[in-house]
Motif scaffolding. Structure first.
Motif, PDB file in Angstrom:
ATOM      1  N   ASP A 280       5.225  -5.624  31.052  1.00  0.00           N
ATOM      2  CA  ASP A 280       4.535  -5.288  29.701  1.00  0.00           C
ATOM      3  C   ASP A 280       5.262  -5.634  28.560  1.00  0.00           C
ATOM      4  O   ASP A 280       6.564  -5.406  28.328  1.00  0.00           O
ATOM      5  CB  ASP A 280       4.243  -3.672  29.470  1.00  0.00           C
ATOM      6  N   VAL A 281       4.847  -6.345  27.396  1.00  0.00           N
ATOM      7  CA  VAL A 281       5.595  -6.977  26.309  1.00  0.00           C
ATOM      8  C   VAL A 281       5.616  -5.827  25.255  1.00  0.00           C
ATOM      9  O   VAL A 281       4.465  -5.237  25.052  1.00  0.00           O
ATOM     10  CB  VAL A 281       4.842  -8.159  25.995  1.00  0.00           C
ATOM     11  N   PRO A 282       6.600  -5.265  24.928  1.00  0.00           N
ATOM     12  CA  PRO A 282       6.716  -4.152  24.060  1.00  0.00           C
ATOM     13  C   PRO A 282       6.295  -4.368  22.511  1.00  0.00           C
ATOM     14  O   PRO A 282       5.368  -3.527  21.890  1.00  0.00           O
ATOM     15  CB  PRO A 282       8.025  -3.571  24.350  1.00  0.00           C
ATOM     16  N   ARG A 283       6.610  -5.738  22.240  1.00  0.00           N
ATOM     17  CA  ARG A 283       6.125  -6.103  20.973  1.00  0.00           C
ATOM     18  C   ARG A 283       5.405  -7.441  20.905  1.00  0.00           C
ATOM     19  O   ARG A 283       5.952  -8.289  21.788  1.00  0.00           O
ATOM     20  CB  ARG A 283       7.079  -6.088  19.858  1.00  0.00           C
ATOM     21  N   VAL A 284       4.372  -7.698  20.330  1.00  0.00           N
ATOM     22  CA  VAL A 284       3.765  -8.891  20.173  1.00  0.00           C
ATOM     23  C   VAL A 284       3.508  -9.350  18.843  1.00  0.00           C
ATOM     24  O   VAL A 284       3.639  -8.728  17.834  1.00  0.00           O
ATOM     25  CB  VAL A 284       2.069  -8.761  20.853  1.00  0.00           C
ATOM     26  N   ARG A 285       3.651 -10.741  18.921  1.00  0.00           N
ATOM     27  CA  ARG A 285       3.374 -11.570  17.452  1.00  0.00           C
ATOM     28  C   ARG A 285       1.944 -11.216  16.846  1.00  0.00           C
ATOM     29  O   ARG A 285       1.042 -11.787  17.675  1.00  0.00           O
ATOM     30  CB  ARG A 285       3.753 -12.750  17.597  1.00  0.00           C
ATOM     31  N   VAL A 286       1.757 -11.173  15.637  1.00  0.00           N
ATOM     32  CA  VAL A 286       0.387 -10.832  15.235  1.00  0.00           C
ATOM     33  C   VAL A 286       0.562 -11.468  13.688  1.00  0.00           C
ATOM     34  O   VAL A 286       1.685 -11.655  13.014  1.00  0.00           O
ATOM     35  CB  VAL A 286      -0.111  -9.271  14.983  1.00  0.00           C
ATOM     36  N   GLY A 287      -0.798 -11.613  12.899  1.00  0.00           N
ATOM     37  CA  GLY A 287      -0.767 -12.103  11.862  1.00  0.00           C
ATOM     38  C   GLY A 287      -1.034 -10.857  10.918  1.00  0.00           C
ATOM     39  O   GLY A 287      -1.856  -9.561  11.577  1.00  0.00           O
ATOM     40  N   LEU A 288      -0.619 -10.706   9.586  1.00  0.00           N
ATOM     41  CA  LEU A 288      -0.773  -9.501   8.889  1.00  0.00           C
ATOM     42  C   LEU A 288      -1.585 -10.370   7.535  1.00  0.00           C
ATOM     43  O   LEU A 288      -0.782 -11.203   7.012  1.00  0.00           O
ATOM     44  CB  LEU A 288       0.665  -8.837   8.494  1.00  0.00           C
ATOM     45  N   ARG A 289      -2.407  -9.603   7.069  1.00  0.00           N
ATOM     46  CA  ARG A 289      -3.017  -9.723   5.689  1.00  0.00           C
ATOM     47  C   ARG A 289      -2.855  -8.783   4.820  1.00  0.00           C
ATOM     48  O   ARG A 289      -3.011  -7.602   5.079  1.00  0.00           O
ATOM     49  CB  ARG A 289      -4.475 -10.145   5.984  1.00  0.00           C
ATOM     50  N   GLY A 290      -2.262  -8.981   3.601  1.00  0.00           N
ATOM     51  CA  GLY A 290      -2.024  -8.121   2.619  1.00  0.00           C
ATOM     52  C   GLY A 290      -2.855  -8.252   1.272  1.00  0.00           C
ATOM     53  O   GLY A 290      -3.811  -8.721   1.651  1.00  0.00           O
ATOM     54  N   VAL A 291      -2.521  -7.446   0.417  1.00  0.00           N
ATOM     55  CA  VAL A 291      -3.485  -7.327  -0.921  1.00  0.00           C
ATOM     56  C   VAL A 291      -2.509  -7.580  -2.084  1.00  0.00           C
ATOM     57  O   VAL A 291      -1.250  -7.494  -1.975  1.00  0.00           O
ATOM     58  CB  VAL A 291      -4.127  -6.046  -0.897  1.00  0.00           C
ATOM     59  N   GLY A 292      -2.963  -7.930  -3.189  1.00  0.00           N
ATOM     60  CA  GLY A 292      -2.247  -8.219  -4.426  1.00  0.00           C
ATOM     61  C   GLY A 292      -1.514  -9.335  -4.333  1.00  0.00           C
ATOM     62  O   GLY A 292      -1.877 -10.357  -3.916  1.00  0.00           O
ATOM     63  N   ARG A 293      -0.219  -9.197  -4.957  1.00  0.00           N
ATOM     64  CA  ARG A 293       0.557 -10.517  -5.051  1.00  0.00           C
ATOM     65  C   ARG A 293       1.699 -10.356  -4.270  1.00  0.00           C
ATOM     66  O   ARG A 293       2.736 -11.259  -4.463  1.00  0.00           O
ATOM     67  CB  ARG A 293       0.685 -10.596  -6.677  1.00  0.00           C
ATOM     68  N   ARG A 294       2.083  -9.130  -3.862  1.00  0.00           N
ATOM     69  CA  ARG A 294       3.473  -8.994  -2.990  1.00  0.00           C
ATOM     70  C   ARG A 294       3.332  -9.255  -1.979  1.00  0.00           C
ATOM     71  O   ARG A 294       2.859  -8.848  -0.936  1.00  0.00           O
ATOM     72  CB  ARG A 294       3.945  -7.467  -3.481  1.00  0.00           C
ATOM     73  N   ALA A 295       4.357 -10.311  -1.388  1.00  0.00           N
ATOM     74  CA  ALA A 295       4.194 -10.653  -0.015  1.00  0.00           C
ATOM     75  C   ALA A 295       5.405 -10.176   0.873  1.00  0.00           C
ATOM     76  O   ALA A 295       6.550 -10.199   0.484  1.00  0.00           O
ATOM     77  CB  ALA A 295       4.193 -12.249   0.098  1.00  0.00           C
ATOM     78  N   PRO A 296       4.942  -9.910   2.046  1.00  0.00           N
ATOM     79  CA  PRO A 296       6.149  -9.344   3.032  1.00  0.00           C
ATOM     80  C   PRO A 296       6.955 -10.682   3.506  1.00  0.00           C
ATOM     81  O   PRO A 296       6.442 -11.883   3.352  1.00  0.00           O
ATOM     82  CB  PRO A 296       5.340  -9.211   4.379  1.00  0.00           C
ATOM     83  N   ARG A 297       8.173 -10.363   3.457  1.00  0.00           N
ATOM     84  CA  ARG A 297       9.003 -11.566   3.790  1.00  0.00           C
ATOM     85  C   ARG A 297       9.888 -11.127   5.210  1.00  0.00           C
ATOM     86  O   ARG A 297       9.889 -10.350   5.582  1.00  0.00           O
ATOM     87  CB  ARG A 297      10.185 -11.567   2.685  1.00  0.00           C
ATOM     88  N   HIS A 298      10.674 -12.146   5.560  1.00  0.00           N
ATOM     89  CA  HIS A 298      11.273 -12.212   6.828  1.00  0.00           C
ATOM     90  C   HIS A 298      12.301 -10.925   6.651  1.00  0.00           C
ATOM     91  O   HIS A 298      12.873 -10.624   5.698  1.00  0.00           O
ATOM     92  CB  HIS A 298      12.207 -13.431   6.955  1.00  0.00           C
ATOM     93  N   GLY A 299      12.130 -10.072   7.800  1.00  0.00           N
ATOM     94  CA  GLY A 299      13.167  -9.179   8.167  1.00  0.00           C
ATOM     95  C   GLY A 299      12.658  -7.550   7.514  1.00  0.00           C
ATOM     96  O   GLY A 299      13.262  -6.702   7.821  1.00  0.00           O
ATOM     97  N   TYR A 300      11.630  -7.770   6.803  1.00  0.00           N
ATOM     98  CA  TYR A 300      10.848  -6.271   6.200  1.00  0.00           C
ATOM     99  C   TYR A 300      10.327  -5.687   7.489  1.00  0.00           C
ATOM    100  O   TYR A 300       9.702  -6.107   8.340  1.00  0.00           O
ATOM    101  CB  TYR A 300       9.879  -6.692   5.161  1.00  0.00           C
TER     102      TYR A 300
END
Length: 369
Positions: A280-300
Motif C-alpha cells: 500500500d502506498v501511504p501517500r500519493v501524488r495529487v493535484g490541488l486547486r486553490g482559490v484567490g491569488r495565494r499559491a501553495p509552494r514547494h515544501g508547504y
C-alpha cells in the motif's frame, strides 16, 4: 562557477535574466514570464535546453543493456520512436526520469535531467559491463533547442523539408534545417504540441537565429525556465527534485505504469519494485486547486480541512505550486495521505502561517484541445 550553454551570449543579447540551475547559468526569463507562458499556450515559444544530458548507447546489445539498466521495455521501442522511462537504484528509488529515443536497431539516445547527468552517465557506464555495447556521453558537444506551442508546426515548416505531419508524438527523425543536420523530435515538457532539435553545440546560435526569424510571423518568443515550470505544472508533469526523488519509487509517484515487469530477464531494482508494487502506498501524488491569488509552494504543509489550528492535521506536503497563468487560480501538486486523495476532497495548505482552502482535483490541470 556555473556552466554556460553555447547559446549563453545569445541570451545575454536578448536581455535575459539568468539563474543557476543544476550548475548551469540558464535564462529564467527575458521580459515577462507571464507573456512567455501565454505565447507557448497561444502561439509558440523558443527554449534553450542545452543543459540536459545526451547519452548514446550503441552496439549489438544496446537494447538489452537498456532493458537491464532501466525499468522500461526498450527492446519494444521501434526505431524512430521514443519512450518515457526511469532509471532506479537497487532498492527501487528513482535516480532520474528519462526520455529514450531509439535512433536505429543498435543505437539509442538517453536524455537525462541536467542535475542527474553524471549520476545517469555513471550508472549506465557501470551497467553496460558484460554487454556488447558502449555508452558515450555526448552532452558537452550537443545542444538542445525546443519550439513549443500550437504554432510550432508553422515555425518548423518554414525551415525544414521534413514531413512534420507524419512525425508522431514521441517520435524522432533525422532532418535538415536550412543546412543544419539535426535530430528532430516531437516531444516536450509544456503540455503543448512542439518539437525538440538536437544539434551540434557549435551550430546552436545559427539554428536559434533561423528559428527566431521563421517564428516572427507566428508569435514565437524566447522563453526561460520560469514559464517552463508553470507550463509543465499545468500539464501535471513531474519535476525531478520535487515530485521525483531517490527516496521515492515509481509507484509512490503514481507512475508505476512505466515499470515493465513483463519484459524478460532481470533489471536493476526489479526485486525491490515487485515488492513495492504489492504494498500500500501511504501517500500519493495529487493535484490541488486553490482559490484567490495565494499559491501553495514547494515544501508547504497540507492539512486536513477539519484540522482547525495549524499543525493539527498535517497530512501531506506540496511539491510544486504556482498561480496558474492559463487558469487564473492557484494550482499545486502534492503528496497526501491516501485517505485524502479522492478528487473533490476539501483540504487546506499552510501558506506562510495562513490556512488556505484547496480541493483535490484530477491531473493534469490543463490539456490542450
Amino acid at each position: 562557477m556555473s556552466r554556460e550553454t553555447s547559446l549563453h551570449s545569445v541570451h545575454q543579447g536578448l536581455g535575459a535574466l539568468f539563474t543557476d540551475f543544476a550548475g548551469w547559468s540558464m535564462p529564467v526569463r527575458y521580459a515577462s514570464e507571464l507573456a512567455e507562458h501565454k505565447a507557448v499556450r497561444e502561439a509558440a515559444g523558443l527554449f534553450d535546453l542545452s543543459h540536459m544530458a545526451e547519452i548514446h548507447v550503441r552496439g549489438a546489445q544496446a537494447a538489452d543493456v537498456l532493458d537491464f539498466a532501466l525499468v522500461g521495455n526498450l527492446t519494444g521501442v521501434k526505431p524512430g520512436r521514443a519512450r518515457y522511462t526511469m532509471i532506479c537504484d537497487a532498492d527501487g528509488g528513482v535516480l532520474d526520469d528519462l526520455v529514450v529515443y531509439r535512433l536505429g536497431d543498435e543505437e539509442y539516445l538517453v536524455v537525462a535531467n541536467a542535475g542527474n547527468a553524471d549520476v545517469v552517465a555513471e550508472a549506465l557506464a557501470e551497467r553496460v559491463a558484460g554487454f556488447d555495447a558502449v555508452v558515450e556521453n555526448r552532452s558537452a558537444e550537443t545542444a538542445l533547442i525546443a519550439v513549443q506551442g500550437p504554432r510550432a508546426v508553422d515555425v518548423l515548416a518554414a525551415v525544414t523539408d521534413a514531413d512534420l505531419a507524419a512525425l508522431k508524438y514521441y517520435a524522432s527523425v533525422p532532418a535538415t534545417v536550412k543546412g543544419h543536420d539535426v535530430l528532430l523530435a516531437r516531444t516536450g515538457y509544456t503540455g503543448e504540441d512542439g518539437f525538440e532539435l538536437f544539434v551540434p553545440a557549435a551550430e546552436a546560435p545559427a539554428l536559434w537565429q533561423l528559428l527566431t526569424e521563421a517564428g516572427e510571423a507566428h508569435g514565437l518568443v524566447p522563453c526561460g525556465l520560469a514559464c517552463r515550470d508553470t507550463l509543465r505544472l499545468e500539464a501535471g508533469m513531474p519535476l525531478y527534485g520535487n515530485e521525483l526523488t531517490r527516496e521515492l519509487n515509481p509507484f509512490a509517484a503514481g507512475l508505476g505504469r512505466v515499470v515493465k515487469f513483463e519484459k524478460p530477464g532481470d533489471f536493476v531494482g526489479r526485486a525491490a519494485l515487485e515488492e513495492l508494487a504489492k504494498a500500500d502506498v501511504p501517500r500519493v501524488r495529487v493535484g490541488l486547486r486553490g482559490v484567490g491569488r495565494r499559491a501553495p509552494r514547494h515544501g508547504y504543509a497540507v492539512v486536513a480541512a477539519e484540522g482547525g489550528a495549524l499543525g493539527s492535521g498535517n497530512i501531506g506536503t506540496v511539491t510544486s505550486g504556482a498561480l496558474s497563468p492559463t487558469l487564473g487560480y492557484p494550482i499545486a501538486m502534492a503528496y497526501v495521505d491516501r485517505a485524502y486523495a479522492e478528487p473533490g476532497t476539501k483540504l487546506s495548505v499552510d501558506i506562510r502561517g495562513r490556512i488556505e482552502p484547496v480541493e483535490v482535483v484530477d491531473l493534469p490541470f490543463y490539456s490542450r484541445a
